[in-house]
Write an enzyme that holds these catalytic residues in place. Structure first.
Site, mmCIF file in Angstrom:
data_model
loop_
_atom_site.group_PDB
_atom_site.id
_atom_site.type_symbol
_atom_site.label_atom_id
_atom_site.label_comp_id
_atom_site.label_asym_id
_atom_site.label_seq_id
_atom_site.Cartn_x
_atom_site.Cartn_y
_atom_site.Cartn_z
ATOM 1 N N ASP A 56 0.857 -1.186 0.000
ATOM 2 C CA ASP A 56 0.000 0.000 0.000
ATOM 3 C C ASP A 56 0.895 1.238 0.000
ATOM 4 O O ASP A 56 1.752 1.392 0.892
ATOM 5 C CB ASP A 56 -0.903 0.023 1.232
ATOM 6 N N ASP B 229 -15.484 -3.482 -1.437
ATOM 7 C CA ASP B 229 -15.097 -3.236 -0.044
ATOM 8 C C ASP B 229 -16.378 -3.080 0.763
ATOM 9 O O ASP B 229 -17.194 -2.196 0.486
ATOM 10 C CB ASP B 229 -14.247 -1.975 0.050
#
Length: 237
Positions: free
Chosen positions: A8, A130
């Site tokens: 990330d 998500d």
């Protein structure tokens, strides 16, 4: 089952967030390119990268880093975060050499874009779903929607998507185990290739994801804290 080490990227660094909150970050490295090389050296077969600046802001200062990552490693990279235009999709896939792009917000807000992308690039388009309490979230998980994750899965399948990354936001970065029940529901009720993400803490979690039929599993914090060794994870996948 493919094991995806996660990278990330935020402000040019490798970070992990707790439940996707930008203010709750831990920096694990200053060089995402070197991190990608490290996972490749350890036997990694596929890297999952997220441009967090792109996810939160829609604009990204990290594209040069992404380009350098692709050049540095020989294994494929899938990338998500702020990919909300055909121009960017084409640039990442055709110019930079990203293997697959992940559309999240765009899959909900711009189904026309998703359809065009799938029509042109096929399986190189992946959708990220998500979920928070079964409902889809967008824009770096900041905005919740009233769309159920399962309904969104069925919708993108109708568009022609084959692979979905399913993340339970409450589990992400918490090392509390994945949401096995909801992940299994996504697998069983959509018929999609589901890549499990969020909360994977130990090797038993990976065994369970394989057992319920996950096509892949993304491992982030557990690798960075050395709760899981990549070589051990790969032996399960």
């Amino acid at each position: 089952m493919i094991i995806f080490p996660a990278i990330d990227i935020k402000n040019g660094k490798c970070v992990r967030l707790l439940q996707g909150r930008a203010e709750d970050e831990i920096i694990y490295g200053n060089d995402p390119v070197e991190m990608a090389l490290s996972w490749e050296r350890q036997g990694g077969e596929y890297i999952h990268a997220v441009d967090l600046d792109g996810a939160f802001d829609g604009k990204s200062p990290n594209e040069e880093i992404v380009k350098s990552m692709v050049k540095a490693v020989s294994i494929p990279i899938q990338l998500g975060g702020g990919i909300r235009s055909m121009d960017k999709i084409q640039r990442l896939l055709e110019d930079y050499g990203i293997q697959r792009v992940i559309l999240g917000t765009a899959a909900i807000e711009n189904t026309e874009l998703l359809q065009r992308a799938v029509d042109k690039f096929g399986d190189r388009i992946v959708v990220g779903i998500d979920a928070s309490k079964g409902k889809a979230a967008i824009k770096g998980w900041v905005q919740k929607t009233d769309i159920s994750a399962l309904d969104l899965g069925r919708k993108v399948k109708d568009i022609g998507v084959n692979t979905v990354i399913y993340t339970d936001i409450a589990k992400d970065g918490m090392l509390s185990g994945p949401n096995k029940q909801e992940t299994k529901e996504m697998i069983d009720q959509t018929g999609l290739n589901i890549i499990a993400s969020g909360g994977i803490t130990n090797l038993e979690d990976l065994r369970q994801m394989k057992e319920i039929g996950a096509a892949g599993a993304i491992v982030g914090k557990a690798l960075y804290t050395r709760a899981i060794r990549l070589s051990d994870a790969l032996s399960i996948g």
